[in-house]
Write a protein that holds these residues in place. Structure first.
Motif, PDB file in Angstrom:
ATOM      1  N   ASN A 190       0.846  -1.191   0.000  1.00 40.29           N
ATOM      2  CA  ASN A 190       0.000   0.000   0.000  1.00 40.29           C
ATOM      3  C   ASN A 190       0.877   1.235   0.000  1.00 40.29           C
ATOM      4  O   ASN A 190       1.879   1.291   0.724  1.00 40.29           O
ATOM      5  CB  ASN A 190      -0.894   0.031   1.250  1.00 40.29           C
ATOM      6  N   LYS A 209      -7.598   1.623   1.910  1.00 38.94           N
ATOM      7  CA  LYS A 209      -7.825   2.698   0.954  1.00 38.94           C
ATOM      8  C   LYS A 209      -9.068   3.491   1.352  1.00 38.94           C
ATOM      9  O   LYS A 209     -10.102   2.923   1.701  1.00 38.94           O
ATOM     10  CB  LYS A 209      -7.990   2.139  -0.454  1.00 38.94           C
ATOM     11  N   ARG A 212      -1.157  10.912  -0.636  1.00 41.18           N
ATOM     12  CA  ARG A 212      -1.585  12.161   0.000  1.00 41.18           C
ATOM     13  C   ARG A 212      -0.542  12.637   1.012  1.00 41.18           C
ATOM     14  O   ARG A 212       0.194  11.837   1.585  1.00 41.18           O
ATOM     15  CB  ARG A 212      -2.932  11.967   0.693  1.00 41.18           C
ATOM     16  N   ASP A 270       0.119   5.525   0.056  1.00 43.58           N
ATOM     17  CA  ASP A 270      -0.833   6.631   0.028  1.00 43.58           C
ATOM     18  C   ASP A 270      -0.103   7.888  -0.433  1.00 43.58           C
ATOM     19  O   ASP A 270       0.787   8.385   0.261  1.00 43.58           O
ATOM     20  CB  ASP A 270      -1.416   6.851   1.423  1.00 43.58           C
TER      21      ASP A 270
END
Length: 314
Positions: free
Chosen positions: A121, A206, A125, A123
Motif C-alpha cells: 500500500n 484505501k 496524499r 498513500d
C-alpha cells in the motif's frame, strides 16, 4: 543502521549510503547476532571505507535496544536512521539536512516495493504529523533524520514499557511540535515475507466509503473483543506522554485521550468522542474539513478498533 541476518539485500543499501551527496561523518552499523554472511560482508565494506564503524553486540539486544545503543554511539549533531534492506535516494540526507532547521525530527516519504509478489500500500496524499494523529500512528524510523537533542528528551525506556524506538522518537518530537516533512520519496522500502516489519497490505485501508463502512461494521461487531486489549497498548503511550513533560493544551488533551483509551465505560467513551470531534482536523492521516470529517471523528472512538484487530490472540 542496525543489522540482523540481512546479507541478502544489505549491499544495495550500503551502496546507497556511500553514494549520498551530503558529506557523511560516520556510518555506524551495529549487528545483533547475525548467523549468515552479514558480518563478513560488513567487514569488507568497513575495510574499504573508513567512514564505516562496525559494532557487533556481544548479546542479543532486540530491535529497540539495538537502535537506541547504536544511535548513542554517534558523535554528530544529526543522526539518520536506516534499515538494512531499503534503498535510499542519493540526496536523501542532503534534502533532510536542508529542511530540518531547528526542528527535532525530519521525515520524508517512503515508498514500498515488493520483491516476492506481496501486495503493498502507498498513500500519495500529504501525511499529517500532528500530536492527535501521532497518538494513533507513528513515523517509520527508516525515514527519520533527528537532532541529537531528541535522544536526550525521550523518557527512559524501562519507565515507559515496551514501545518501538520510532514511537518514542515520533511522539516526543510531535509533543514538542517539532517535526518537518520533506514531501518527496527519499526511501524505497523493500517488502517481503522475511522483513522484520513486514505486515500484509490491507485492501480495506484505501479511503473509500465502502471501506469505511466495512471498518465501522467490523468494529461494532468485535468491539467487546478488542477493547480490553487496548488498555496496555495505550497505557504505554500515556506513560510516554506523561514522561515527555511538554506544555500546552493539545499535549494535555492528547495525554488525557491516551488515558481514556485504556478505561472502560460509556462516559469515558463519550469523553473520548468529544476529544475526537475537537481535534477532527488533526486526527486522521491527512488533515480534513467538512461534514464527512465531522462524522468520521464522531465514529472514530469505535471505528479505530479495526486498526487494533492484530492485538487479538491468534
Amino acid at each position: 543502521m542496525c543489522t540482523c541476518n540481512g546479507e541478502a539485500y544489505l549491499a544495495e543499501q550500503m551502496e546507497s549510503l556511500l553514494a549520498q551527496t551530503y558529506p557523511i561523518d560516520e556510518i555506524i552499523v551495529q549487528d545483533d547476532g547475525s548467523n549468515d554472511g552479514t558480518l563478513a560482508l560488513l567487514q569488507k565494506y568497513a575495510e574499504a571505507h573508513p567512514v564505516i564503524k562496525l559494532y557487533n553486540n556481544e548479546t542479543e539486544h532486540g530491535v529497540n535496544n539495538n537502535f537506541f545503543t547504536a544511535m548513542r554511539r554517534a558523535h554528530s549533531d544529526y543522526i539518520a536512521i536506516c534499515d538494512q534492506d531499503d534503498i535510499w535516494e542519493h540526496d536523501k540526507v542532503e534534502k533532510q539536512m536542508m529542511a530540518i532547521g531547528d526542528k527535532l525530527l525530519c521525515t520524508c516519504r517512503s515508498k514500498p516495493f515488493s520483491i516476492d509478489g506481496s501486495p503493498v500500500n502507498y498513500d500519495p496524499r500529504r501525511p499529517n504529523y500532528a500530536l492527535p494523529r501521532m497518538l494513533y500512528s507513528s513515523i517509520s524510523g527508516h525515514t527519520m533524520l533527528i537532532s541529537r537533542r531528541l535522544l536526550d528528551m525521550i523518557p527512559d525506556q524501562q519507565m515507559v514499557g515496551k514501545l518501538y524506538y520510532d514511537v518514542f522518537l515520533a511522539l516526543t518530537a510531535s509533543a514538542n511540535d517539532s517535526i518537518v516533512l520533506v514531501d518527496e520519496v527519499l526511501v524505497h522500502q523493500r517488502r517481503y515475507e522475511g522483513a522484520a516489519t513486514f505486515s500484509r497490505a490491507d485492501k480495506h485501508n484505501k479511503a473509500t466509503m465502502g471501506n469505511g463502512l466495512y471498518m465501522l461494521f467490523w468494529s461494532l461487531r468485535h468491539y467487546g473483543e478488542v477493547r480490553p486489549y487496548l488498555h496496555d497498548y495505550f497505557h504505554r503511550r500515556y506513560r510516554l506522554l506523561r514522561g515527555i513533560g511538554a506544555q500546552g493544551e493539545t499535549y494535555e488533551d492528547v495525554t488525557n485521550m491516551a488515558a481514556l483509551e485504556g478505561r472502560p465505560g460509556l462516559l469515558n467513551l463519550l469523553h473520548l468522542c468529544l476529544y475526537h470531534i475537537k481535534y477532527r482536523h488533526q486526527l486522521f492521516y491527512v488533515e480534513g474539513k467538512g461534514v464527512v470529517n465531522f462524522l468520521r471523528s464522531m465514529l472514530y472512538c469505535v471505528m479505530h478498533i479495526y486498526s487494533y484487530r492484530s492485538l487479538l490472540p491468534k
